[in-house]
Motif scaffolding. Structure first.
Motif: not given
Lengths: 350, 133
Positions: A265, A268-269, A271, A274-275, A278-279
């Protein structure tokens, strides 16, 4: 005493002479065949087969003696050839070998016939045959036979042509000499281009990889099907750029490095995305429930069914074979197993 | 520096989960800013978005440590948590203790031996009066 001595000496000398002559003369039943051009000597005498059987010092000694004798004969023949001194009076004596008679086989495979050029194809289609042209043409002006092209050609020296007529319908301001020169250059260039194209076509035809076609029977490996699908995808006029994807086809285009480089990835894709990813991963990990992968479950079920079907078929065939064998009795030819038994089953049958 | 792949993220979260349980989402989803994990030379760093943007402009050879190092991936891709993560894990830790025996001794000892001491502070007895027996 002295007389005996002299006799002894003479006998010894005589023996030495005989020895020397023996080392030079060779007795053979059949004469050898010589090809001095290749320095080849063919010995057709049958060797003592008993001696040659089994490796050992006796065999080695026999072979060595054979080689020595044949080499002696060959060298004797070579000495009979006409010889001369190479490089003046003090140079070495060189024998003049005759033409080689024995044809050695090819070292490399013969060249493939090249594919016909575009003109050759056209000529074959139209039935045009090559007419042999004469190399000399009658020159009316010089009143003699001149070459068709080259030094002192029939049409006069083109470099010294002092007149170039302006053809009908051409621009009167145009430089005709320049035009002729330009046209000749273009002709030469076009000729060269076509020659190179024919060469490239022939070269490509030689190294073309035959594409594995789709099997009509349907027994095709998964990799082959994938490969054929990929090739078919790219075989459009725009090389597959506007081709809609199949339902389960992956989105990313085939990488130029052929899957050797890993892709990550961007640093600085997105974010927030991404969060959220991950959650979701955390939620899956903490749910303590095995996630059901539909595709894998279905494939597993299919494989199981196939295995059962194959096992049942194998069992039926083996049973039929056994019954057939028992009925025929000691006739000899038995039915045996009707067809190929799947290896997974062969073990369990006994 | 690059983001973690899915497998790497899973490995890291599993390890963190052993120490702080379900509270990893408090690390991932913080109210006071966007924080993220990034991988640099096999080490996992935890840093804010602001710091990330600044660190992105540092050449790779010159970059020593962006943010806090949580741990590293070994040669066989196992994740080892590092003590530098303690500051971030402490608030959510499942508990603290002091090892009573060394690692090797712990393996050889009988089932009823004491391996961890829980060192309480002065007010702990008063705080947990009801739960303590």
């Amino acid at each position: 005493m002295a007389a005996v001595r002299v006799e002894e000496v003479l006998a010894a000398a005589e023996e030495q002479e005989a020895e020397k002559r023996r080392s030079v003369t060779v007795e053979k039943e059949l004469e050898l065949e010589f090809d001095l051009g290749n320095l080849l000597a063919l010995d057709r005498n049958p060797p003592a087969a008993v001696e040659l059987r089994g490796a050992g010092p006796r065999r080695e000694a026999l072979l060595r003696a054979l080689a020595r004798d044949n080499t002696q004969l060959l060298v004797a023949r070579l000495w009979e050839l006409p010889a001369e001194r190479a490089g003046g009076a003090g140079g070495p004596l060189v024998a003049r070998l005759p033409e080689p008679a024995f044809r050695l086989p090819r070292e490399k495979p013969p060249p493939r016939p090249r594919p016909p050029t575009r003109w050759e194809q056209f000529a074959r289609l139209k039935g045009i045959r090559r007419r042999k042209r004469t190399s000399l043409v009658w020159d009316e002006q010089a009143k003699e036979w001149r070459r068709r092209w080259g030094y002192r050609r029939a049409g006069g020296d083109p470099a010294r042509a002092w007149l170039a007529e302006v053809p009908e319908g051409a621009d009167p301001e145009e430089d005709q000499f320049a035009r002729l020169r330009r046209e000749k250059r273009e002709r030469v260039a076009r000729n060269e281009l076509n020659r190179l194209r024919n060469l490239a076509r022939a070269h490509r035809a030689g190294t073309a990889v035959p594409a594995a076609p789709l099997h009509p029977t349907g027994h095709q490996s998964r990799e082959e099907l994938g490969h054929v699908a990929r090739v078919a995808r790219v075989s459009t006029a725009s090389l597959g750029r506007f081709q809609p994807r199949l339902p389960k086809e992956p989105v990313e285009p085939p990488s130029r490095s052929g899957g050797r480089k890993r892709r990550f990835e961007p640093l600085l894709g997105n974010l927030a995305a991404e969060r959220s990813r991950q959650l979701e991963l955390l939620r899956d990990m903490s749910s303590k429930k095995p996630v059901l992968d539909i595709t894998r479950a279905v494939n597993k079920q299919l494989r199981q069914e196939e295995a059962e079907a194959a096992a049942a078929k194998g069992k039926k065939q083996s049973q039929r074979g056994k019954r057939g064998r028992r009925q025929q009795g000691a006739g000899g030819v038995s039915g045996g197993l009707g067809g190929p038994v799947p290896p997974s089953f062969a073990g369990t049958d006994r | 520096m690059r983001p973690l792949t899915e497998a790497e993220t899973r490995a890291v979260f599993e390890k963190l989960g052993r120490y702080i349980g379900e509270n990893i989402q408090l690390l991932v989803d913080r109210p006071d800013g966007t924080y993220c994990f990034r991988l640099h030379c096999d080490r996992v760093y935890y840093l804010s978005e602001k710091l990330l943007k600044v660190a992105a402009s540092v050449p790779r050879d010159n970059l020593v440590s962006p943010g806090t190092c949580f741990g590293k991936f070994t040669k066989t891709q196992k994740f080892r948590l590092s003590v530098t993560a303690l500051d971030f894990l402490a608030p959510y830790a499942k508990g603290f203790g002091v090892a009573a025996k060394s690692t090797q001794e712990c393996r050889k000892v009988d089932p009823m031996a004491i391996v961890v001491f829980h060192q309480a502070d002065v007010g702990e007895y008063v705080r947990n009066e009801d739960t303590l027996t």
